[in-house]
Design a protein around this motif. Structure first.
Motif, PDB file in Angstrom:
ATOM      1  N   ARG A 115      29.410  22.396  35.979  1.00 34.43           N
ATOM      2  CA  ARG A 115      28.532  22.893  34.908  1.00 34.43           C
ATOM      3  C   ARG A 115      28.367  24.408  34.933  1.00 34.43           C
ATOM      4  NH1 ARG A 115      25.564  18.744  32.457  1.00 34.43           N
ATOM      5  NH2 ARG A 115      25.707  16.790  33.574  1.00 34.43           N
ATOM      6  N   GLY A 116      28.147  24.966  36.105  1.00 31.14           N
ATOM      7  CA  GLY A 116      27.959  26.410  36.210  1.00 31.14           C
ATOM      8  C   GLY A 116      29.198  27.188  35.829  1.00 31.14           C
ATOM      9  N   GLU A 117      30.339  26.708  36.274  1.00 27.68           N
ATOM     10  CA  GLU A 117      31.592  27.385  35.961  1.00 27.68           C
ATOM     11  C   GLU A 117      31.936  27.287  34.484  1.00 27.68           C
ATOM     12  OE1 GLU A 117      34.006  25.216  38.667  1.00 27.68           O
ATOM     13  OE2 GLU A 117      33.648  26.578  40.334  1.00 27.68           O
ATOM     14  N   ARG A 125      28.585  44.883  26.175  1.00 25.42           N
ATOM     15  CA  ARG A 125      27.689  45.471  27.169  1.00 25.42           C
ATOM     16  C   ARG A 125      26.461  44.581  27.395  1.00 25.42           C
ATOM     17  NH1 ARG A 125      23.493  48.346  26.156  1.00 25.42           N
ATOM     18  NH2 ARG A 125      24.165  48.874  24.066  1.00 25.42           N
ATOM     19  N   ILE A 126      25.895  44.061  26.329  1.00 23.35           N
ATOM     20  CA  ILE A 126      24.730  43.179  26.439  1.00 23.35           C
ATOM     21  C   ILE A 126      25.098  41.891  27.168  1.00 23.35           C
ATOM     22  CG2 ILE A 126      23.165  41.726  25.079  1.00 23.35           C
ATOM     23  CD1 ILE A 126      23.230  44.008  22.962  1.00 23.35           C
ATOM     24  N   LEU A 127      26.226  41.308  26.797  1.00 25.21           N
ATOM     25  CA  LEU A 127      26.644  40.038  27.387  1.00 25.21           C
ATOM     26  C   LEU A 127      27.081  40.186  28.836  1.00 25.21           C
ATOM     27  CD1 LEU A 127      28.591  38.656  24.324  1.00 25.21           C
ATOM     28  CD2 LEU A 127      26.454  37.756  25.250  1.00 25.21           C
ATOM     29  N   LYS A 128      27.526  41.378  29.227  1.00 22.07           N
ATOM     30  CA  LYS A 128      27.978  41.598  30.605  1.00 22.07           C
ATOM     31  C   LYS A 128      26.846  41.353  31.601  1.00 22.07           C
ATOM     32  CE  LYS A 128      30.821  43.168  33.789  1.00 22.07           C
ATOM     33  NZ  LYS A 128      30.823  42.201  34.855  1.00 22.07           N
ATOM     34  N   ASN A 129      25.632  41.766  31.255  1.00 19.49           N
ATOM     35  CA  ASN A 129      24.487  41.533  32.139  1.00 19.49           C
ATOM     36  C   ASN A 129      24.219  40.044  32.310  1.00 19.49           C
ATOM     37  OD1 ASN A 129      24.072  44.292  32.483  1.00 19.49           O
ATOM     38  ND2 ASN A 129      22.710  44.422  30.730  1.00 19.49           N
ATOM     39  N   GLN A 181      27.481  34.172  36.635  1.00 17.93           N
ATOM     40  CA  GLN A 181      28.481  34.111  37.708  1.00 17.93           C
ATOM     41  C   GLN A 181      27.807  33.828  39.046  1.00 17.93           C
ATOM     42  OE1 GLN A 181      30.845  37.767  37.560  1.00 17.93           O
ATOM     43  NE2 GLN A 181      32.654  36.470  37.465  1.00 17.93           N
ATOM     44  N   GLU A 182      26.700  34.502  39.306  1.00 22.90           N
ATOM     45  CA  GLU A 182      25.975  34.281  40.553  1.00 22.90           C
ATOM     46  C   GLU A 182      25.431  32.854  40.613  1.00 22.90           C
ATOM     47  OE1 GLU A 182      24.712  34.695  44.231  1.00 22.90           O
ATOM     48  OE2 GLU A 182      25.904  36.199  43.178  1.00 22.90           O
ATOM     49  N   ALA A 183      24.908  32.365  39.500  1.00 19.40           N
ATOM     50  CA  ALA A 183      24.399  30.988  39.465  1.00 19.40           C
ATOM     51  C   ALA A 183      25.535  29.994  39.685  1.00 19.40           C
ATOM     52  CB  ALA A 183      23.710  30.722  38.128  1.00 19.40           C
TER      53      ALA A 183
END
Length: 158
Positions: A18-20, A104-108, A114-116
């Motif tokens: 799910r996370g990936e 730029r907005i979506l990168k954050n 990615q961490e999740a």
């Protein structure tokens, strides 16, 4: 998007959890944004419009998949809505600057997902999918991939 990119995303989707899955959707979105930026640089308005439209579809899918039982979903929905407005503005103003702003907005958000995903140890979403093994044998200038568990009948048996 090139056929090779589509195949790469398809391979990744067959074995993701799910996370990936969210990370892959963001990767697809970024690929469409890159296609739009490249088309604008090449002066191809129709391709620019098509790639931006595909990016809007991916953002829409991300919006549809939000689970509003979590408080953060409201904030994510607002950000996705803003990104969709930026993408629409890019088309009617015929500028790639809005695509850069959306990226730029979506990168954050992408970094957070990615961490999740790194902390998600659940199993793959797709069961009984073929496994791809890369690197077992090499050819000059390319990497050979082998499908494991492939059967002659992959469809429904009636």
């Amino acid at each position: 998007m090139t056929q090779e990119k589509k195949q790469e995303f398809t391979r990744r989707l067959t074995c993701c959890n799910r996370g990936e899955m969210i990370v892959i959707m963001y990767d697809i979105l970024f690929a469409y944004l890159e296609d739009g930026i490249e088309a604008k640089e090449n002066g191809d308005y129709q391709e620019f419009k098509r790639a931006t439209g595909k990016a809007v579809q991916v953002v829409g899918r991300l919006m549809d998949d939000l689970d509003f039982s979590y408080e953060i979903s409201g904030s994510l929905y607002a950000e996705y809505q803003f990104v969709k407005k930026l993408l629409a503005e890019a088309v009617y103003k015929n500028t790639s600057q809005c695509l850069w702003d959306a990226k730029r907005i979506l990168k954050n958000l992408y970094d957070g997902f990615q961490e999740a995903a790194r902390q998600d140890f659940s199993g793959p979403l797709m069961q009984h999918a073929q496994q791809v093994v890369a690197g077992m044998t090499y050819q000059k200038g390319s990497l050979t991939e082998t499908l494991q568990g492939s059967e002659s009948s992959r469809g429904f048996l009636a």
